[in-house]
Design a protein around this motif. Structure first.
Motif, mmCIF file in Angstrom:
data_model
loop_
_atom_site.group_PDB
_atom_site.id
_atom_site.type_symbol
_atom_site.label_atom_id
_atom_site.label_comp_id
_atom_site.label_asym_id
_atom_site.label_seq_id
_atom_site.Cartn_x
_atom_site.Cartn_y
_atom_site.Cartn_z
ATOM 1 N N ILE A 132 13.072 -31.146 4.750
ATOM 2 C CA ILE A 132 13.664 -32.385 4.255
ATOM 3 C C ILE A 132 12.896 -33.529 4.894
ATOM 4 C CG2 ILE A 132 15.707 -33.864 4.161
ATOM 5 C CD1 ILE A 132 17.435 -31.368 4.374
ATOM 6 N N ALA A 133 12.465 -34.484 4.086
ATOM 7 C CA ALA A 133 11.772 -35.670 4.595
ATOM 8 C C ALA A 133 12.679 -36.887 4.394
ATOM 9 C CB ALA A 133 10.448 -35.867 3.872
ATOM 10 N N PHE A 134 12.731 -37.738 5.406
ATOM 11 C CA PHE A 134 13.594 -38.921 5.359
ATOM 12 C C PHE A 134 12.725 -40.181 5.293
ATOM 13 C CE2 PHE A 134 16.014 -35.632 7.466
ATOM 14 C CZ PHE A 134 17.284 -35.739 6.912
ATOM 15 N N ASP A 135 13.003 -41.041 4.296
ATOM 16 C CA ASP A 135 12.357 -42.350 4.250
ATOM 17 C C ASP A 135 13.423 -43.425 4.106
ATOM 18 O OD1 ASP A 135 13.141 -42.353 1.575
ATOM 19 O OD2 ASP A 135 11.135 -41.862 0.817
ATOM 20 N N ALA A 136 12.988 -44.647 3.870
ATOM 21 C CA ALA A 136 13.944 -45.763 3.799
ATOM 22 C C ALA A 136 14.941 -45.590 2.667
ATOM 23 C CB ALA A 136 13.187 -47.083 3.658
ATOM 24 N N GLU A 137 14.601 -44.814 1.663
ATOM 25 C CA GLU A 137 15.478 -44.629 0.500
ATOM 26 C C GLU A 137 16.411 -43.438 0.648
ATOM 27 O OE1 GLU A 137 12.956 -44.376 -2.865
ATOM 28 O OE2 GLU A 137 12.107 -46.393 -2.603
ATOM 29 N N GLY A 138 16.150 -42.596 1.632
ATOM 30 C CA GLY A 138 17.022 -41.444 1.821
ATOM 31 C C GLY A 138 16.248 -40.165 2.045
ATOM 32 N N ALA A 139 16.880 -39.036 1.708
ATOM 33 C CA ALA A 139 16.297 -37.717 1.954
ATOM 34 C C ALA A 139 15.543 -37.225 0.729
ATOM 35 C CB ALA A 139 17.385 -36.727 2.327
ATOM 36 N N LYS A 140 14.384 -36.617 0.972
ATOM 37 C CA LYS A 140 13.558 -36.098 -0.100
ATOM 38 C C LYS A 140 13.274 -34.620 0.138
ATOM 39 C CE LYS A 140 12.860 -40.421 -1.461
ATOM 40 N NZ LYS A 140 13.431 -40.963 -2.710
ATOM 41 N N GLY A 141 12.837 -33.943 -0.931
ATOM 42 C CA GLY A 141 12.436 -32.559 -0.807
ATOM 43 C C GLY A 141 13.374 -31.621 -1.536
ATOM 44 N N PRO A 142 12.916 -30.392 -1.820
ATOM 45 C CA PRO A 142 13.723 -29.443 -2.604
ATOM 46 C C PRO A 142 15.070 -29.126 -1.971
ATOM 47 C CG PRO A 142 11.448 -28.693 -2.393
ATOM 48 C CD PRO A 142 11.589 -29.863 -1.500
ATOM 49 N N ILE A 143 15.114 -29.005 -0.647
ATOM 50 C CA ILE A 143 16.382 -28.666 -0.004
ATOM 51 C C ILE A 143 17.359 -29.820 -0.146
ATOM 52 C CG2 ILE A 143 17.495 -28.185 2.211
ATOM 53 C CD1 ILE A 143 15.091 -26.538 2.993
ATOM 54 N N ALA A 144 16.891 -31.048 0.049
ATOM 55 C CA ALA A 144 17.765 -32.219 -0.054
ATOM 56 C C ALA A 144 18.377 -32.347 -1.441
ATOM 57 C CB ALA A 144 16.982 -33.482 0.305
ATOM 58 N N LYS A 145 17.629 -31.929 -2.469
ATOM 59 C CA LYS A 145 18.130 -32.047 -3.840
ATOM 60 C C LYS A 145 19.307 -31.109 -4.100
ATOM 61 C CE LYS A 145 13.668 -33.378 -5.848
ATOM 62 N NZ LYS A 145 12.575 -32.958 -6.767
ATOM 63 N N ASN A 146 19.369 -30.017 -3.355
ATOM 64 C CA ASN A 146 20.395 -29.001 -3.611
ATOM 65 C C ASN A 146 21.466 -28.917 -2.517
ATOM 66 O OD1 ASN A 146 19.287 -27.417 -6.091
ATOM 67 N ND2 ASN A 146 17.520 -27.652 -4.733
ATOM 68 N N LEU A 147 21.389 -29.806 -1.538
ATOM 69 C CA LEU A 147 22.341 -29.767 -0.425
ATOM 70 C C LEU A 147 23.188 -31.025 -0.461
ATOM 71 C CD1 LEU A 147 23.072 -28.010 2.071
ATOM 72 C CD2 LEU A 147 21.507 -29.441 3.397
ATOM 73 N N GLN A 148 24.477 -30.872 -0.248
ATOM 74 C CA GLN A 148 25.382 -32.013 -0.296
ATOM 75 C C GLN A 148 24.947 -33.097 0.688
ATOM 76 O OE1 GLN A 148 26.104 -28.803 -0.051
ATOM 77 N NE2 GLN A 148 28.043 -28.259 -1.110
ATOM 78 N N ALA A 149 25.145 -34.349 0.273
ATOM 79 C CA ALA A 149 24.652 -35.500 1.055
ATOM 80 C C ALA A 149 25.252 -35.521 2.462
ATOM 81 C CB ALA A 149 24.973 -36.797 0.315
ATOM 82 N N ASP A 150 26.525 -35.169 2.599
ATOM 83 C CA ASP A 150 27.122 -35.212 3.934
ATOM 84 C C ASP A 150 26.519 -34.147 4.854
ATOM 85 O OD1 ASP A 150 28.304 -33.190 2.356
ATOM 86 O OD2 ASP A 150 30.116 -33.180 3.591
ATOM 87 N N ARG A 151 26.100 -33.023 4.278
ATOM 88 C CA ARG A 151 25.454 -31.984 5.078
ATOM 89 C C ARG A 151 24.036 -32.412 5.487
ATOM 90 N NH1 ARG A 151 27.824 -26.615 4.474
ATOM 91 N NH2 ARG A 151 29.711 -26.710 3.221
ATOM 92 N N VAL A 152 23.328 -33.060 4.569
ATOM 93 C CA VAL A 152 22.007 -33.585 4.910
ATOM 94 C C VAL A 152 22.125 -34.581 6.061
ATOM 95 C CG1 VAL A 152 20.056 -34.954 4.090
ATOM 96 C CG2 VAL A 152 21.066 -33.216 2.598
ATOM 97 N N GLU A 153 23.146 -35.448 5.992
ATOM 98 C CA GLU A 153 23.342 -36.448 7.042
ATOM 99 C C GLU A 153 23.698 -35.771 8.371
ATOM 100 O OE1 GLU A 153 23.745 -40.032 9.115
ATOM 101 O OE2 GLU A 153 22.671 -39.459 7.295
ATOM 102 N N ALA A 187 7.145 -37.686 7.692
ATOM 103 C CA ALA A 187 7.622 -37.876 6.317
ATOM 104 C C ALA A 187 6.581 -38.557 5.445
ATOM 105 C CB ALA A 187 8.919 -38.688 6.313
ATOM 106 N N GLY A 188 5.745 -39.392 6.035
ATOM 107 C CA GLY A 188 4.723 -40.103 5.275
ATOM 108 C C GLY A 188 3.455 -39.301 5.039
ATOM 109 N N GLN A 189 3.424 -38.071 5.501
ATOM 110 C CA GLN A 189 2.245 -37.238 5.291
ATOM 111 C C GLN A 189 2.081 -36.928 3.805
ATOM 112 O OE1 GLN A 189 -0.013 -36.121 7.436
ATOM 113 N NE2 GLN A 189 0.919 -36.530 9.432
#
Length: 616
Positions: free
Chosen positions: A358-379, A333-335
């Motif tokens: 999807i990239a995960f950091d301390a603040e949550g999920a990042k990336g184009p897919i994460a922006k358009n996918l419901q949070a519970d599905r990302v989790e 994720a830090g790349q």
């Protein structure tokens, strides 16, 4: 004193100082140090430094030698000065002071360097294979191959097997590739086939009452060449009577493991028992039926997480019957953004639309897919893949087979990019429960997927009552570090099952009788349950030698077009031979020859067409 040598070029040691000896070999290198000429003399066993002072009666002869000329030298063994000892050579404590030299054979200018492993084109190396084989790496590979075959043979005999030879000229058989055909001169219009494998003969050997057979067998397949496949290869061919699948595993695993342990040279070898992975699980978890278990990444199915989701592209694929696979990328994720962009471009070059993530950091999920996918599905995806902050996950979507294979390719790429592949290890597994049949998408017909002579699980009842595409067979592979190294099966030993199995694949009973009458007839006279396997000798040596290409462990290989550039095969024959064989050629129209590019080496050129190296 012997005419050519009293010692080999790898034999002399400090204890030999003071002796007068004779050596013969090839001129490996020459170095003129002003007043002293040093000649490194090489043979199969090693290298000895020879010294010729200015003023010696043989100095002018030695000075004019080209590299790879063959000479015989006689002289005194002397200790080197401490500052000149070469600890990298077994002979590095001594040198030979030459007082007599005989030139046995003068070498022409070389088409490429032999003393160094340069980047000569493969076509050039194959044309001059006799020179290529003089190189230290290839000499080492060929000796390793000889030792591996000897080791395997001893282990098989110790395990109670007898070595038998089977015919090279036989009948055509559907082994999964195209046969090489040989016209039968005494039987006009008929052909022999070179065996793709001794499959039928080894089964007939079991029917004949022999219990344990093996052979280091030559096999021939008329198919396109690849780095890990050649037109002719050798395999450890094995068959056993009155055995189950477990018996084959218990017998052959120690043989293969023992050989790898013998030549591992400090590398780790999996202990027994090896993992057994069903084919369907291998395709789901690794995207391949030959997974590299040195790679710790495991693919996960996340189809449900994208079904009717906010990420429209994947939701549409799922609605159309497709699947979504997730490939975890721990610590990525830090790349920098360029890392993800490079992978996306790579995926497009592979024929995919791209590579979402999807990239995960301390603040949550990042990336184009994460922006358009419901949070519970990302989790749910994060939990399914066992991800934590600092990790990322990539996705492959499409038809199940396509998505699985692409996910497997992504897994391999990520394992390499993130340096996750375990070093200096041989990781084995058995892939089991291969499907008996598969659907040919081009013809819409049901075909054999692996080996037509395998026993279907459930035998005749399964063939008569189940969808053929759901029937597993008693088929198995040994996989090592991402390569299929061996393949085998418990065989079908019943004539009625054989006829039915081939019938499902489109062979009517009369065709089965015509093509496999010898085996069918034998089965009708009492056939024991039997099974076996075949392991690729070339691939075993390739793995042990850490080579990427089978041609590097074969003495005289062909190129990828199936040509022997050194011997000029395949070659044309005079028209009289065609008539003798009752064959009339029907050749495709000749293509106009393209003008060679400026500076190109033209076909048929030898030393003249190559850039010579070495002394004049």
């Amino acid at each position: 004193m012997h005419a050519y040598r009293t010692h080999t070029c790898g034999a002399l040691r400090a204890a030999d100082a003071g002796q007068t000896v004779r050596l013969s070999g090839w001129v490996h290198r020459k170095r003129d140090h002003g007043g002293l000429l040093f000649v490194d003399l090489r043979d199969h066993y090693g290298l000895t430094q020879c010294v010729i002072p200015t003023g010696s009666a043989v100095f002018d002869t030695a000075e004019g030698l080209r590299p790879e000329s063959v000479i015989t030298v006689t002289g005194e063994v002397v200790r080197r000065e401490p500052s000149t000892v070469n600890p990298r050579l077994p002979t590095g404590e001594v040198e030979l002071r030459v007082n007599h030299l005989v030139v046995q054979s003068v070498a022409d200018l070389l088409p490429f360097q032999v003393a160094v492993d340069d980047d000569a084109p493969e076509e050039m190396r194959l044309r001059y294979r006799f020179l290529d084989l003089r190189r230290e790496r290839l000499q080492r590979n060929m000796i390793l191959r000889a030792k591996v075959i000897h080791d395997i043979r001893e282990r098989m005999i110790a395990a109670g097997f007898n070595e038998f030879q089977t015919p090279i000229l036989t009948s055509s058989s559907p082994e999964g590739a195209r046969d090489f055909l040989v016209p039968a001169r005494l039987h006009p219009g008929k052909f022999y086939a070179l065996p793709q494998a001794p499959q039928q003969f080894k089964q007939l050997t079991m029917v004949a009452g022999f219990d344990r057979y093996f052979q280091i067998a030559p096999c021939f397949r008329d198919e396109a060449g690849r780095a890990d496949r050649t037109l002719m290869f050798y395999q450890l061919d094995v068959e056993m009577s009155f055995v189950t699948q477990d018996d084959v595993f218990a017998t052959m695993e120690p043989v293969v493991r023992g050989t790898f342990e013998q030549f591992a040279d400090g590398r780790a070898v999996d202990v027994s028992p090896w993992r057994r992975i069903p084919y369907a699980q291998a395709m789901l978890d690794y995207g391949s039926d030959k997974p590299d278990l040195r790679n710790p990444l495991v693919i996960r199915d996340v189809t449900a997480q994208f079904a009717e989701s906010g990420f429209g592209l994947f939701a549409k694929i799922v609605a159309g019957g497709g699947v979504v696979r997730a490939i975890p990328a721990p610590g990525s994720a830090g790349q920098p953004r360029s890392f993800f962009d490079k992978l996306n471009e790579w995926a497009r070059a592979q024929g995919a639309g791209g590579l979402g993530y999807i990239a995960f950091d301390a603040e949550g999920a990042k990336g184009p897919i994460a922006k358009n996918l419901q949070a519970d599905r990302v989790e749910a995806i994060r939990e399914a893949c066992g991800l934590k902050p600092g990790d990322a996950v990539f996705f492959a979507a499409g038809k199940e087979e396509d998505a699985a294979k692409f996910a497997g390719t992504v897994r391999t790429r990520l394992g390499s990019e993130l340096d996750l592949i375990e070093k200096d290890a041989f990781r084995f597994c058995w892939i089991v429960d291969f499907p008996m049949y598969e659907l040919n998408e081009e013809t819409g017909r049901v075909d054999f997927s692996h080996n037509p002579f395998s026993m279907p699980q459930g035998e005749l009842e399964a063939l008569n009552t189940k969808d053929p595409l759901t029937i597993p067979a008693f088929q198995y592979d040994i996989v090592c570090n991402g390569y299929e190294m061996a393949s085998g099966a418990i065989r079908n030993h019943k004539a009625e099952i054989m006829v039915r199995a081939f019938g499902i694949a489109g062979y009517p009973p009369e065709a089965v009788e015509e093509r496999f009458g010898g085996m069918l007839n034998a089965f009708r006279y009492g056939a024991p349950p039997h099974g076996g396997m075949a392991a690729g000798i070339d691939r075993i040596v390739m793995l042990l030698a850490e080579e990427k290409n089978l041609r590097e462990v074969n003495m005289y290989p062909m190129n990828q077009q199936g040509e022997d550039l050194m011997m000029g095969a395949p070659s044309t024959v005079e028209p009289g031979r065609w008539k003798e064989l009752h064959i009339k050629p029907d050749l495709p129209p000749a293509k106009p020859a393209a003008a060679p590019a400026q500076g190109a080496v033209t076909a048929g050129s030898a030393t003249k067409g190559a850039s010579p190296v070495g002394t004049p």
